[in-house]
Design a protein around this motif. Structure first.
Motif, PDB file in Angstrom:
ATOM      1  N   SER A 297       0.839  -1.191   0.000  1.00  0.00           N
ATOM      2  CA  SER A 297       0.000   0.000   0.000  1.00  0.00           C
ATOM      3  C   SER A 297       0.875   1.242   0.000  1.00  0.00           C
ATOM      4  CB  SER A 297      -0.915   0.010   1.237  1.00  0.00           C
ATOM      5  OG  SER A 297      -1.670   1.199   1.297  1.00  0.00           O
ATOM      6  N   ASP A 298       0.436   2.261  -0.718  1.00  0.00           N
ATOM      7  CA  ASP A 298       1.149   3.536  -0.666  1.00  0.00           C
ATOM      8  C   ASP A 298       0.831   4.283   0.631  1.00  0.00           C
ATOM      9  OD1 ASP A 298       2.401   3.220  -3.141  1.00  0.00           O
ATOM     10  OD2 ASP A 298       0.703   4.084  -4.220  1.00  0.00           O
ATOM     11  N   LEU A 299      -0.426   4.168   1.089  1.00  0.00           N
ATOM     12  CA  LEU A 299      -0.851   4.828   2.318  1.00  0.00           C
ATOM     13  C   LEU A 299      -1.889   3.942   3.005  1.00  0.00           C
ATOM     14  CD1 LEU A 299      -0.876   7.266   4.214  1.00  0.00           C
ATOM     15  CD2 LEU A 299      -2.628   8.293   2.746  1.00  0.00           C
ATOM     16  N   PHE A 300      -1.525   3.403   4.178  1.00  0.00           N
ATOM     17  CA  PHE A 300      -2.412   2.485   4.897  1.00  0.00           C
ATOM     18  C   PHE A 300      -2.828   3.101   6.222  1.00  0.00           C
ATOM     19  CE2 PHE A 300      -3.261  -1.167   7.708  1.00  0.00           C
ATOM     20  CZ  PHE A 300      -4.241  -1.791   6.946  1.00  0.00           C
ATOM     21  N   ASP A 301      -4.142   3.146   6.465  1.00  0.00           N
ATOM     22  CA  ASP A 301      -4.674   3.724   7.691  1.00  0.00           C
ATOM     23  C   ASP A 301      -4.932   2.610   8.708  1.00  0.00           C
ATOM     24  OD1 ASP A 301      -5.801   5.240   9.650  1.00  0.00           O
ATOM     25  OD2 ASP A 301      -7.461   6.027   8.446  1.00  0.00           O
ATOM     26  N   ILE A 302      -4.120   2.587   9.766  1.00  0.00           N
ATOM     27  CA  ILE A 302      -4.242   1.564  10.806  1.00  0.00           C
ATOM     28  C   ILE A 302      -5.372   1.888  11.780  1.00  0.00           C
ATOM     29  CG2 ILE A 302      -2.958   0.329  12.612  1.00  0.00           C
ATOM     30  CD1 ILE A 302      -0.388   1.226  11.269  1.00  0.00           C
TER      31      ILE A 302
ATOM     32  N   PHE B 122       0.830 -16.849   6.260  1.00  0.00           N
ATOM     33  CA  PHE B 122       1.977 -15.943   6.279  1.00  0.00           C
ATOM     34  C   PHE B 122       1.643 -14.704   5.450  1.00  0.00           C
ATOM     35  CE2 PHE B 122       5.827 -14.245   4.303  1.00  0.00           C
ATOM     36  CZ  PHE B 122       6.585 -13.976   5.429  1.00  0.00           C
ATOM     37  N   ILE B 123       1.941 -13.527   6.014  1.00  0.00           N
ATOM     38  CA  ILE B 123       1.633 -12.266   5.344  1.00  0.00           C
ATOM     39  C   ILE B 123       2.888 -11.400   5.285  1.00  0.00           C
ATOM     40  CG2 ILE B 123       0.264 -10.150   5.386  1.00  0.00           C
ATOM     41  CD1 ILE B 123      -1.899 -11.682   6.863  1.00  0.00           C
ATOM     42  N   ASP B 124       3.218 -10.965   4.089  1.00  0.00           N
ATOM     43  CA  ASP B 124       4.301 -10.007   3.856  1.00  0.00           C
ATOM     44  C   ASP B 124       3.631  -8.682   3.516  1.00  0.00           C
ATOM     45  OD1 ASP B 124       6.402  -8.455   3.037  1.00  0.00           O
ATOM     46  OD2 ASP B 124       7.098  -9.796   1.465  1.00  0.00           O
ATOM     47  N   PHE B 125       3.669  -7.731   4.457  1.00  0.00           N
ATOM     48  CA  PHE B 125       2.966  -6.454   4.283  1.00  0.00           C
ATOM     49  C   PHE B 125       3.975  -5.317   4.213  1.00  0.00           C
ATOM     50  CE2 PHE B 125       1.107  -2.560   5.952  1.00  0.00           C
ATOM     51  CZ  PHE B 125      -0.043  -2.454   5.178  1.00  0.00           C
ATOM     52  N   ARG B 126       3.769  -4.420   3.248  1.00  0.00           N
ATOM     53  CA  ARG B 126       4.652  -3.264   3.086  1.00  0.00           C
ATOM     54  C   ARG B 126       3.807  -2.037   2.748  1.00  0.00           C
ATOM     55  NH1 ARG B 126      10.131  -5.129   1.829  1.00  0.00           N
ATOM     56  NH2 ARG B 126      10.117  -7.413   1.982  1.00  0.00           N
ATOM     57  N   SER B 127       4.139  -0.925   3.373  1.00  0.00           N
ATOM     58  CA  SER B 127       3.431   0.317   3.105  1.00  0.00           C
ATOM     59  C   SER B 127       4.419   1.479   3.113  1.00  0.00           C
ATOM     60  CB  SER B 127       2.342   0.558   4.148  1.00  0.00           C
ATOM     61  OG  SER B 127       1.642   1.761   3.885  1.00  0.00           O
ATOM     62  N   SER B 128       4.356   2.286   2.085  1.00  0.00           N
ATOM     63  CA  SER B 128       5.244   3.450   2.021  1.00  0.00           C
ATOM     64  C   SER B 128       4.971   4.405   3.174  1.00  0.00           C
ATOM     65  CB  SER B 128       5.072   4.176   0.688  1.00  0.00           C
ATOM     66  OG  SER B 128       5.370   3.314  -0.390  1.00  0.00           O
ATOM     67  N   SER B 129       3.685   4.502   3.550  1.00  0.00           N
ATOM     68  CA  SER B 129       3.292   5.378   4.644  1.00  0.00           C
ATOM     69  C   SER B 129       2.095   4.758   5.361  1.00  0.00           C
ATOM     70  CB  SER B 129       2.932   6.771   4.115  1.00  0.00           C
ATOM     71  OG  SER B 129       2.648   7.663   5.160  1.00  0.00           O
ATOM     72  N   ALA B 130       2.079   4.845   6.689  1.00  0.00           N
ATOM     73  CA  ALA B 130       0.979   4.286   7.476  1.00  0.00           C
ATOM     74  C   ALA B 130       0.544   5.303   8.521  1.00  0.00           C
ATOM     75  CB  ALA B 130       1.396   2.983   8.143  1.00  0.00           C
ATOM     76  N   LEU B 131      -0.771   5.414   8.718  1.00  0.00           N
ATOM     77  CA  LEU B 131      -1.328   6.390   9.649  1.00  0.00           C
ATOM     78  C   LEU B 131      -1.962   5.692  10.843  1.00  0.00           C
ATOM     79  CD1 LEU B 131      -3.173   8.789   7.160  1.00  0.00           C
ATOM     80  CD2 LEU B 131      -0.918   9.119   8.184  1.00  0.00           C
ATOM     81  N   TYR B 132      -1.741   6.265  12.031  1.00  0.00           N
ATOM     82  CA  TYR B 132      -2.479   5.856  13.215  1.00  0.00           C
ATOM     83  C   TYR B 132      -2.804   7.119  14.000  1.00  0.00           C
ATOM     84  CZ  TYR B 132      -3.806   3.861  17.673  1.00  0.00           C
ATOM     85  OH  TYR B 132      -4.496   3.549  18.818  1.00  0.00           O
TER      86      TYR B 132
END
Length: 398
Positions: free
Chosen positions: A173-178, A205-215
């Motif tokens: 994801s480019d931008l993921f909102d947690i 199994f999950i390989d997760f990558r995000s350029s930016s993440a919001l919380y």
């Protein structure tokens, strides 16, 4: 060729197709549908079936279906009878589906699956003998756009508790909102029960990558997570991100196998800005309220253990932690005990104290924070802080 076709099977939603055009031969069948409905779900598309005779002779594994479709709504909750234990046909599995071989290219505007908001899904892959393979897929879940690929084994039979769900997924994801998954700020009462979110009977199994993440007000960058979900245990093999000028590394286990969730985590923070990273964190201010008076860069390596309540907030009386805290270019200001002392002894320097570097061990046992003697090196005066406090009470330092 047909119009206004209705099919009703016990334990399944009603199938309606407004228009269907089909061409059949012994080797293949080609079907075009318009304005189809399967319960709440709708569909339209083009289907090619290789070896269609295998389907009617109960040899489904010898047939192959190629599907290009579009849909405004796919209601998985209805199809699987999720949340409805009294529905007709609840928990009754269609024995044909695990034997079907489908190659698909589908676009779906909205998917209903549990309480998630899933929009604008575009998937390209296959469903062969209850193995779902997504070569390329995009979707939006709770407002975050995702790119998905990977393989799931037994997804259909798993929904009916027949087999374990195994597989590997890569999510980007480019931008993921947690926030929708973790935020508890809007909950105004304590829940006596906990609603589990991790699936049972899995090895995923999950390989997760995000350029930016919001919380909430926090923004993480370059977030990378490798995790395995095994029988309601979230095993964080690695979790790395950049935040507030420093690095975050998190490993450990979050478990929902009991009535309320527990966690056992190792947290490393390196060269982070105190004021930006921690002063707006409600949990950290409870654990280390003195940090709200600090400035500078800090690093810490710590072990965190405890449990959550029904609202996913820490149960502080069960919280244990231990580690080391290092502060570089530190500043202590607006700390009331020192301000009061400064007034009495007429030494203004106590109102704001700066130091180059310090390191301090800390320990939390059953919600009590124990501050070991903490020397603040200063060229003008020698200062040592120590004390303890319960997380739910005011700080007591001398």
């Amino acid at each position: 060729y047909g119009n206004h076709i209705n099919v009703e099977l016990p334990g399944n939603p009603e199938l309606k197709i407004e228009k269907i055009v089909a061409n059949f031969s012994s080797k293949s069948a080609e079907i075009n549908t318009e304005n189809g409905k399967y319960g709440n779900s709708d569909f339209a598309g083009h289907v090619v079936i290789s070896n269609p005779i295998a389907i009617v002779t109960n040899h489904l594994t010898l047939a192959q279906v190629s599907l290009v479709s579009s849909s405004d709504l796919l209601d998985i909750n209805e199809i699987t009878n999720w949340g409805c234990d009294t529905c007709v046909g609840s928990n009754q599995m269609n024995e044909m589906i695990p034997n079907i071989q489908i190659l698909f290219n589908t676009k779906i505007k909205k998917i209903k699956y549990h309480d998630l908001v899933i929009d604008n899904t575009d998937l390209n892959g296959s469903f062969i003998r209850d193995t779902l393979s997504v070569k390329q897929g995009t979707t939006s879940i709770n407002g975050s756009k995702l790119s998905v690929s990977g393989t799931l084994f037994n997804p259909y039979q798993w929904t009916f508790d027949k087999y374990k769900l195994n597989g590997k997924l890569k999510i980007e994801s480019d931008l993921f909102d947690i926030t929708p998954y973790l935020d508890t700020s809007t909950i105004d009462r304590i829940s006596a029960t906990y609603e589990k979110i991790l699936p049972a009977n899995t090895n995923l199994f999950i390989d997760f990558r995000s350029s930016s993440a919001l919380y909430n007000q926090f923004r993480l960058s370059n977030l990378k997570i490798n995790t395995t979900i095994t029988n309601q245990n979230l095993n964080l093999e690695s979790c790395n991100a950049l935040f507030s000028g420093g690095n975050i590394t998190l490993t450990g286990v979050f478990s929902e196998t009991n009535m309320f969730p527990t966690f056992d985590l190792k947290l490393d923070l390196n060269q982070m800005k105190v004021d930006e990273a921690l002063k707006n964190s409600r949990s950290f201010v409870k654990i280390a309220p003195i940090a709200t008076f600090f400035g500078g860069l800090f690093s810490t390596s710590s072990i965190l253990q405890g449990s959550l309540d029904g609202n996913r907030n820490p149960v502080w009386k069960n919280f244990d932690a231990a580690g080391v805290l290092e502060v570089i270019n530190g500043r202590l200001a607006n700390f009331k005990p020192l301000e009061e002392l400064s007034k009495k002894i007429k030494i203004p320097i106590l109102k704001g104290i700066n130091w180059e570097k310090s390191k301090n061990w800390f320990l939390i046992e059953k919600g009590m924070v124990k501050i070991n003697p903490f020397i603040i090196p200063n060229k003008d005066i020698f200062i040592q802080l120590k004390g303890n406090h319960y997380i739910e009470q005011d700080i007591r330092c001398v």
